[in-house]
Motif scaffolding. Structure first.
Motif, PDB file in Angstrom:
ATOM      1  N   TRP A  19      24.792  -3.883  -0.605  1.00  0.00           N
ATOM      2  CA  TRP A  19      24.031  -5.117  -0.374  1.00  0.00           C
ATOM      3  C   TRP A  19      22.656  -4.788   0.185  1.00  0.00           C
ATOM      4  CZ3 TRP A  19      25.879  -9.265  -2.561  1.00  0.00           C
ATOM      5  CH2 TRP A  19      27.260  -9.387  -2.764  1.00  0.00           C
ATOM      6  N   ILE A  20      21.608  -5.338  -0.435  1.00  0.00           N
ATOM      7  CA  ILE A  20      20.219  -5.135  -0.001  1.00  0.00           C
ATOM      8  C   ILE A  20      19.806  -6.367   0.797  1.00  0.00           C
ATOM      9  CG2 ILE A  20      17.869  -4.636  -0.754  1.00  0.00           C
ATOM     10  CD1 ILE A  20      19.748  -2.536  -1.829  1.00  0.00           C
ATOM     11  N   ALA A  21      19.521  -6.175   2.082  1.00  0.00           N
ATOM     12  CA  ALA A  21      19.224  -7.335   2.941  1.00  0.00           C
ATOM     13  C   ALA A  21      17.843  -7.909   2.652  1.00  0.00           C
ATOM     14  CB  ALA A  21      19.343  -6.945   4.413  1.00  0.00           C
ATOM     15  N   LYS A  22      16.828  -7.052   2.544  1.00  0.00           N
ATOM     16  CA  LYS A  22      15.459  -7.556   2.384  1.00  0.00           C
ATOM     17  C   LYS A  22      15.028  -7.424   0.934  1.00  0.00           C
ATOM     18  CE  LYS A  22      10.727  -7.026   4.183  1.00  0.00           C
ATOM     19  NZ  LYS A  22      10.419  -8.428   4.471  1.00  0.00           N
ATOM     20  N   ALA A  23      15.208  -8.480   0.179  1.00  0.00           N
ATOM     21  CA  ALA A  23      14.783  -8.516  -1.227  1.00  0.00           C
ATOM     22  C   ALA A  23      14.859  -9.952  -1.695  1.00  0.00           C
ATOM     23  CB  ALA A  23      15.689  -7.655  -2.103  1.00  0.00           C
ATOM     24  N   ARG A  24      13.825 -10.391  -2.404  1.00  0.00           N
ATOM     25  CA  ARG A  24      13.879 -11.745  -2.982  1.00  0.00           C
ATOM     26  C   ARG A  24      14.901 -11.759  -4.116  1.00  0.00           C
ATOM     27  NH1 ARG A  24      12.792 -16.903  -1.245  1.00  0.00           N
ATOM     28  NH2 ARG A  24      11.692 -18.120  -2.819  1.00  0.00           N
ATOM     29  N   TRP A  25      14.948 -10.650  -4.872  1.00  0.00           N
ATOM     30  CA  TRP A  25      16.010 -10.446  -5.861  1.00  0.00           C
ATOM     31  C   TRP A  25      16.158  -8.960  -6.103  1.00  0.00           C
ATOM     32  CZ3 TRP A  25      11.164 -12.186  -7.399  1.00  0.00           C
ATOM     33  CH2 TRP A  25      10.497 -11.426  -8.340  1.00  0.00           C
ATOM     34  N   VAL A  26      17.298  -8.575  -6.716  1.00  0.00           N
ATOM     35  CA  VAL A  26      17.622  -7.171  -6.988  1.00  0.00           C
ATOM     36  C   VAL A  26      18.047  -7.062  -8.448  1.00  0.00           C
ATOM     37  CG1 VAL A  26      19.346  -5.367  -6.529  1.00  0.00           C
ATOM     38  CG2 VAL A  26      18.253  -6.587  -4.605  1.00  0.00           C
ATOM     39  N   VAL A  27      17.568  -6.019  -9.113  1.00  0.00           N
ATOM     40  CA  VAL A  27      17.977  -5.748 -10.497  1.00  0.00           C
ATOM     41  C   VAL A  27      18.747  -4.431 -10.521  1.00  0.00           C
ATOM     42  CG1 VAL A  27      17.199  -5.408 -12.888  1.00  0.00           C
ATOM     43  CG2 VAL A  27      15.885  -6.898 -11.344  1.00  0.00           C
ATOM     44  N   ASP A  28      19.953  -4.451 -11.074  1.00  0.00           N
ATOM     45  CA  ASP A  28      20.703  -3.205 -11.271  1.00  0.00           C
ATOM     46  C   ASP A  28      21.265  -3.239 -12.691  1.00  0.00           C
ATOM     47  OD1 ASP A  28      22.528  -1.075 -11.329  1.00  0.00           O
ATOM     48  OD2 ASP A  28      22.848  -1.207  -9.152  1.00  0.00           O
ATOM     49  N   GLY A  29      20.607  -2.533 -13.577  1.00  0.00           N
ATOM     50  CA  GLY A  29      21.000  -2.583 -14.992  1.00  0.00           C
ATOM     51  C   GLY A  29      20.831  -3.986 -15.520  1.00  0.00           C
ATOM     52  N   ASP A  30      21.870  -4.540 -16.074  1.00  0.00           N
ATOM     53  CA  ASP A  30      21.793  -5.884 -16.665  1.00  0.00           C
ATOM     54  C   ASP A  30      22.218  -6.968 -15.677  1.00  0.00           C
ATOM     55  OD1 ASP A  30      21.030  -4.639 -18.992  1.00  0.00           O
ATOM     56  OD2 ASP A  30      23.061  -4.570 -19.806  1.00  0.00           O
ATOM     57  N   ILE A  31      22.431  -6.583 -14.417  1.00  0.00           N
ATOM     58  CA  ILE A  31      22.845  -7.561 -13.421  1.00  0.00           C
ATOM     59  C   ILE A  31      21.691  -7.852 -12.469  1.00  0.00           C
ATOM     60  CG2 ILE A  31      24.474  -8.085 -11.572  1.00  0.00           C
ATOM     61  CD1 ILE A  31      26.554  -6.453 -12.951  1.00  0.00           C
ATOM     62  N   TRP A  32      21.292  -9.103 -12.436  1.00  0.00           N
ATOM     63  CA  TRP A  32      20.220  -9.569 -11.556  1.00  0.00           C
ATOM     64  C   TRP A  32      20.846 -10.503 -10.517  1.00  0.00           C
ATOM     65  CZ3 TRP A  32      14.610  -9.927 -13.352  1.00  0.00           C
ATOM     66  CH2 TRP A  32      14.362  -9.091 -14.446  1.00  0.00           C
TER      67      TRP A  32
END
Lengths: 236, 236
Positions: free
Chosen positions: B172-185
């Motif tokens: 889990w990334i606490a400070k991010a407006r959004w996270v992209v990991d492969g095809d999962i946003w």
């Protein structure tokens, strides 16, 4: 702080092809406020049929305003929500919201909405606040209730709104996220309605409540005079 | 630019008490994009009954996460929207969105949604993108599809999401407006889903299209690493 009736009776006017955030942004704010303060919600339309969000009728409407053409690659990309009341059996309302959207271009289709807004303002039961979001201001202008008032509206459709019936009686403010004139609050396009509603919550319930809600919504607010879109669309 | 199928088949998972902007923010973006690019929209639920927005079931759910208590002054302040398909007759989907909201706290009530997400990811038909907004990431985590992935979620409910089944397998990334990991946003709370969707539109269709839409929505965007709410809620 103003005098607040409880429950505060919120009403929203719906018509086919309203813009989703015009309605669901302010309602997200009010839903969170309604956890702390007693409120009722009425969604008002000509009948109780499901109402289309964003569009479906755009194919039949002339494209006026940049980016709002009449041709669409996906004419049925829409959602439907359920009204709770018709205009004929509308309850007493303290705060009436009027959204915008492609559907406002349908002048004949929105005439019942304009007539009802006019009758509710002129004949009552009394509204405490009348709020428009985006091109919802065109319905208020057509109803004559903005005559002699300061108001604003969607920036990409600004010149179209200024062209509707009775709009020449309004003092349109080009650069404003929202405008307050007495009990009438009008916002700029789409997202601006949520900024306006948060500010109105501050006006009614104080800044702690509006900031609680804004933070829960992780909403990046603009202030009343912060309006980069007036410049973007060449209005100033 | 990526390879885009046409029409692009968008799906949205619905459950009672989803958060309105989680759904209608991204759909406002996609509606405007769908004027230029052919898209279909399916709204998926366990059955075809109208689905409540924001809440109605909150009274029965324990309050976890700041500001999200179980007691409400106005328990029925809600709207209802109509699904288009049930999970049993869901069409092929290219891009699946999963919203958050109070309803995600209803673990039993959302189990069919979690099971269907897992089966769609593991058994197909293949998704090109899987997107969550807000606490929708808790459904993805419970489905096991975030195992070994980077992801983010709502900041006021961050620690609750980290407590659900299988959430310990997620980075889990606490400070991010959004996270992209492969095809999962995965996006942060509520409004962050609209920033993510605009960025995803840029990824698919280019910056001219995402900026056209953002300006029509008069949307005040935050960038991927701009997340003042992680600090506000004491996560960093």
């Amino acid at each position: 702080m103003v005098n607040i009736t409880s429950p505060l009776r919120i009403g929203y006017v719906l018509f086919p092809a309203f813009t989703s955030i015009d309605v669901f942004g302010p309602l997200n704010v009010l839903n969170l406020v309604s956890m702390n303060y007693n409120m009722t919600l009425s969604l008002l339309s000509t009948d109780l049929q499901p109402v289309s969000v964003d569009r479906t009728i755009i194919g039949g409407i002339g494209g006026v305003g940049s980016g709002m053409g009449a041709v669409s690659a996906s004419p049925n990309f829409t959602e439907f929500i359920l009204p709770t009341h018709t205009f004929d059996n509308a309850p007493d309302i303290d705060v009436l919201f009027v959204p915008g959207g492609f559907g406002t271009r349908n002048i004949n289709g929105t005439q019942p909405h304009v007539d009802w807004i006019r009758s509710r303002v002129e004949e009552g039961p009394k509204l405490d606040y009348l709020m428009s979001v985006c091109t919802g201001a065109s319905l208020l202008a057509r109803a004559g209730v903005l005559a002699g008032k300061n108001a604003t509206t969607n920036k990409s459709a600004f010149n179209w709104v200024k062209s509707v019936e009775n709009a020449d009686k309004v003092n349109w403010i080009a650069k404003a996220r929202w405008v307050v004139d007495g009990d009438i609050w009008t916002s700029s396009g789409v997202s601006a309605g949520t900024d306006m509603t948060l500010n109105w919550v501050e006006h009614l319930y104080g800044r702690n409540e509006s900031e609680r809600v804004r933070n829960l919504m992780e909403w990046n607010a603009l202030n009343q005079t912060d309006d980069p879109f007036a410049e973007y669309f060449g209005l100033v």
